[in-house]
Design a protein around this motif. Structure first.
Motif, PDB file in Angstrom:
ATOM      1  N   VAL A 246     -14.112  27.564 -32.548  1.00 46.58           N
ATOM      2  CA  VAL A 246     -13.734  28.977 -32.599  1.00 46.58           C
ATOM      3  C   VAL A 246     -14.788  29.800 -31.868  1.00 46.58           C
ATOM      4  N   HIS A 247     -14.313  30.585 -30.914  1.00 47.96           N
ATOM      5  CA  HIS A 247     -15.188  31.407 -30.059  1.00 47.96           C
ATOM      6  C   HIS A 247     -14.533  32.791 -29.957  1.00 47.96           C
ATOM      7  N   PRO A 248     -14.890  33.710 -30.864  1.00 44.32           N
ATOM      8  CA  PRO A 248     -14.150  34.968 -30.998  1.00 44.32           C
ATOM      9  C   PRO A 248     -14.122  35.842 -29.744  1.00 44.32           C
ATOM     10  N   GLN A 249     -15.093  35.702 -28.852  1.00 42.64           N
ATOM     11  CA  GLN A 249     -15.172  36.598 -27.697  1.00 42.64           C
ATOM     12  C   GLN A 249     -14.220  36.211 -26.561  1.00 42.64           C
ATOM     13  N   SER A 250     -13.687  34.987 -26.572  1.00 50.12           N
ATOM     14  CA  SER A 250     -12.754  34.510 -25.539  1.00 50.12           C
ATOM     15  C   SER A 250     -13.311  34.664 -24.132  1.00 50.12           C
ATOM     16  N   VAL A 251     -14.574  34.357 -23.972  1.00 50.03           N
ATOM     17  CA  VAL A 251     -15.213  34.369 -22.649  1.00 50.03           C
ATOM     18  C   VAL A 251     -15.316  32.951 -22.100  1.00 50.03           C
ATOM     19  N   VAL A 252     -15.757  32.016 -22.954  1.00 51.89           N
ATOM     20  CA  VAL A 252     -15.747  30.599 -22.581  1.00 51.89           C
ATOM     21  C   VAL A 252     -14.346  30.078 -22.869  1.00 51.89           C
ATOM     22  N   GLN A 266     -15.836  26.747 -18.230  1.00 58.21           N
ATOM     23  CA  GLN A 266     -15.268  27.768 -17.358  1.00 58.21           C
ATOM     24  C   GLN A 266     -15.240  29.073 -18.128  1.00 58.21           C
ATOM     25  N   LEU A 267     -15.813  30.116 -17.544  1.00 58.74           N
ATOM     26  CA  LEU A 267     -15.935  31.412 -18.194  1.00 58.74           C
ATOM     27  C   LEU A 267     -15.204  32.473 -17.382  1.00 58.74           C
ATOM     28  N   GLY A 268     -14.857  33.550 -18.039  1.00 58.79           N
ATOM     29  CA  GLY A 268     -14.231  34.672 -17.352  1.00 58.79           C
ATOM     30  C   GLY A 268     -13.676  35.650 -18.369  1.00 58.79           C
ATOM     31  N   VAL A 269     -13.232  36.792 -17.889  1.00 60.02           N
ATOM     32  CA  VAL A 269     -12.589  37.754 -18.782  1.00 60.02           C
ATOM     33  C   VAL A 269     -11.238  37.183 -19.206  1.00 60.02           C
ATOM     34  N   PRO A 270     -10.731  37.558 -20.373  1.00 58.95           N
ATOM     35  CA  PRO A 270      -9.428  37.045 -20.805  1.00 58.95           C
ATOM     36  C   PRO A 270      -8.286  37.688 -20.020  1.00 58.95           C
ATOM     37  N   ASP A 271      -7.867  37.032 -18.943  1.00 54.58           N
ATOM     38  CA  ASP A 271      -6.852  37.558 -18.041  1.00 54.58           C
ATOM     39  C   ASP A 271      -6.013  36.383 -17.548  1.00 54.58           C
ATOM     40  N   ASP A 294     -19.034  40.571 -16.504  1.00 57.19           N
ATOM     41  CA  ASP A 294     -20.380  41.123 -16.340  1.00 57.19           C
ATOM     42  C   ASP A 294     -21.245  40.581 -17.481  1.00 57.19           C
ATOM     43  N   PHE A 295     -22.118  39.639 -17.166  1.00 55.60           N
ATOM     44  CA  PHE A 295     -22.914  39.000 -18.204  1.00 55.60           C
ATOM     45  C   PHE A 295     -23.831  39.997 -18.916  1.00 55.60           C
ATOM     46  N   CYS A 296     -24.280  41.002 -18.197  1.00 58.34           N
ATOM     47  CA  CYS A 296     -25.202  41.968 -18.805  1.00 58.34           C
ATOM     48  C   CYS A 296     -24.486  42.918 -19.762  1.00 58.34           C
TER      49      CYS A 296
END
Length: 389
Positions: A246-252, A266-271, A294-296
């Motif tokens: 479970v990864h609540p941010q849905s980035v990974v 693989q990372l990215g915005v949820p799109d 944007d990692f920052c």
């Protein structure tokens, strides 16, 4: 890369389920790369109004509405255009065999996507697979057909696309894959709280914009369970090689661990447009106007084990996968019935798992099912579970 693709003819794409969440986002990709892709076929189940608007904008060769009662409406609305209009499930199976089609995006909801996907595979089409139920229900049959007819299957689900991308260029053995799950809107709810949740709460996914059926499946973690079964067939894995985190941010979006212990993610915005576009352009990547990660600015990334006592559907999916045969088909059919019942306020959130477990124990098990066995299992399971509601 775009110049390389432009040297070839436009890819003609059949969008099965063009009015749904995946279908509409796929049309956004086609709109952005109109010099590369053509919406050659559009199909919908019931949403005739949106199908008509899509057809008038994209001018496909063919339009199919599965609900035959909507045929006259669609045919009349498009009568001034040179677009062929058909109706019915059989018409969808037939149209995907058109010689001109390069890619079939299977974005129909549920079991209904099985027969059209088989037809497209038999016609040697590249399958951009967004209908996970096809592999959940009949993974052994579909993979055998794809090999026999040399039909490529490119995953569109964000998690499976992530695994697919992590494996691009790799020849090393897979130790395991890690499928990430957001946890849905009820991740922190107690079992007592889950007894009283409503469909309105369940339909508010924290990260993704999806259709109603898959949003409920995500809230119950049935969707993740189906993704586990789908991953088994896509990547030729054992149940022990598939881990859910479970990864609540849905980035990974997911990751692969290799034999040497190295992990690629693989990372990215949820799109969803990102994996859709890759399925269309593979093996190339195209520029897009989509948001960048944007990692920052990103929130801290957290990970935790899923709770299969509160969210039993994930455990049921692993059980069905281990038993094999027609058991995943039974699970899927039962889920489609109880999912609809929950959306219609006819069953409680936790009762859905109870009814699916009962169906798995009551239905006849077939170790090596044929297509007819799958069709019969689906129909009988639906009748059984519907009778309990």
């Amino acid at each position: 890369m775009k110049q390389i693709l432009m040297e070839n003819k436009k890819k003609k794409i059949a969008l099965l389920g063009s009015t749904g969440s995946i279908g509409t986002q796929a049309l956004e990709v086609i709109r952005e790369h109109a010099d590369l892709y053509e919406a050659y076929v559009l199909t919908a189940n019931n949403n005739a109004d949106l199908l008509i608007r899509q057809a008038r904008e994209f001018r496909p060769e063919t339009v199919v509405v599965a609900n035959e009662a909507k045929y006259a409406q669609v045919q009349e609305a498009l009568s001034d255009l040179p677009i062929k209009v058909y109706a019915g499930a059989d018409a969808i199976c037939q149209v995907v065999r058109e010689q001109a089609i390069d890619i079939v995006l299977t974005a129909m909801v549920g079991f209904a996507g099985l027969r059209p996907t088989i037809s497209a595979i038999e016609a040697h089409k590249t399958i951009a697979l967004a209908n996970k139920e096809t592999l959940v229900v009949a993974g052994a049959l579909i993979t055998e057909l794809a090999l026999r007819h040399r039909a490529a299957i490119i995953p569109v689900d964000s998690e499976h696309s992530a695994i697919f991308q992590c494996l691009m260029g790799e020849h090393s053995p897979i130790e395991k894959i890690i499928l990430t799950a957001s946890g849905g809107p009820f991740r922190t709810f107690t079992r007592e709280q889950l007894q009283h949740v409503t469909k309105e709460q369940a339909l508010k996914h924290p990260n993704w914009e999806m259709g109603a059926k898959i949003t409920i499946d995500s809230a119950s973690m049935m969707n993740k369970g189906f993704e586990v079964i789908e991953a088994k067939w896509l990547f030729d894995l054992t149940p022990e090689q598939i881990e859910v985190v479970v990864h609540p941010q849905s980035v990974v979006h997911s990751a692969v661990q290799f034999a040497d212990g190295a992990v690629k993610a693989q990372l990215g915005v949820p799109d969803m447009r990102v994996p859709i576009q890759l399925a269309f352009s593979y093996p190339e990547r195209l520029h897009s106007s989509f948001d960048r990660l944007d990692f920052c600015q990103a929130s801290p990334l957290t990970f935790e084990r899923p709770d299969t006592e509160r969210f039993r559907n994930l455990a049921l999916a692993y059980e069905a996968m281990r038993r094999g045969g027609n058991m995943p088909c039974i699970l899927n059919a039962a889920n489609e019935v109880v999912n609809r019942a929950f959306l219609e306020d006819r069953v409680g959130f936790l009762q859905m798992s109870d009814l699916m477990e009962q169906a798995m124990s009551r239905m006849s098990y077939i170790a090596e099912p044929t297509l007819e066995d799958y069709l019969q299992t689906d129909a009988e399971t639906r009748a059984l579970v519907s009778g309990w509601l």
